[in-house]
Design a protein around this motif. Sequence first.
Motif, PDB file in Angstrom:
ATOM      1  N   PHE A 118      70.458  78.734  50.162  1.00  0.00           N
ATOM      2  CA  PHE A 118      70.430  77.259  50.885  1.00  0.00           C
ATOM      3  C   PHE A 118      69.716  76.420  49.843  1.00  0.00           C
ATOM      4  CE2 PHE A 118      68.983  80.250  54.486  1.00  0.00           C
ATOM      5  CZ  PHE A 118      70.135  80.323  54.951  1.00  0.00           C
ATOM      6  N   SER A 148      74.586  77.828  52.942  1.00  0.00           N
ATOM      7  CA  SER A 148      74.896  76.368  53.404  1.00  0.00           C
ATOM      8  C   SER A 148      74.960  75.675  51.879  1.00  0.00           C
ATOM      9  CB  SER A 148      73.957  75.670  54.240  1.00  0.00           C
ATOM     10  OG  SER A 148      72.377  75.681  53.907  1.00  0.00           O
ATOM     11  N   ILE A 173      78.138  75.356  56.490  1.00  0.00           N
ATOM     12  CA  ILE A 173      77.490  76.675  56.850  1.00  0.00           C
ATOM     13  C   ILE A 173      78.538  77.600  56.753  1.00  0.00           C
ATOM     14  CG2 ILE A 173      75.795  77.710  58.072  1.00  0.00           C
ATOM     15  CD1 ILE A 173      76.038  73.974  58.467  1.00  0.00           C
TER      16      ILE A 173
END
Length: 172
Positions: free
Chosen positions: A47, A85, A94
């Motif tokens: 992420f 993501s 995502i």
Amino acid sequence: LMALAEAETGVKRLQLELFSLPDLLESVVELYEYVAEDKNITIKTAFPDELGIEADRNLMQRVFGNLIDNAIKYSGNESVVTVTSVVKGDEAEIVIEDQGDGIPLDQLPNIWDRLYRVDSSRTTRGLGLGLSFVRAIVEAHKGAVDVESELSKGSRFVVRLPLKAACGESGG
């Protein structure tokens, strides 16, 4: 069924708030790591540091919980589930990817229907409501969800949500 009907008809009022998507995803992954451990499944994540969205936090937890739970449920022992993501234009993308059995191409369009279960999934727990709920909630947030799948290789669910300024930035 009530939650799904409310989401599909727009009756349910979204409790919108600006929050960090990576923080939310990390917390959901943390909850499901215990389930994954039982099958020796590794959950890999990637992420960005900052990625803010404006959404109903509780509903988004349920959306990503459902997708991660399915990825674990339909993956074999000692496999990998990936949750990532990224920013793509003005959207957060995502991706939840598994190494499960995959979904037959002719059944892919039906997985979003209420109470539909892929033939090979009928021996596992579930009612066939999860993916229709996921789609209804994502669309209520003006987003989209898609799936790609290949038999014996796994499935890849992609959720796209409108992007907001990173949490902590002014003017968001």
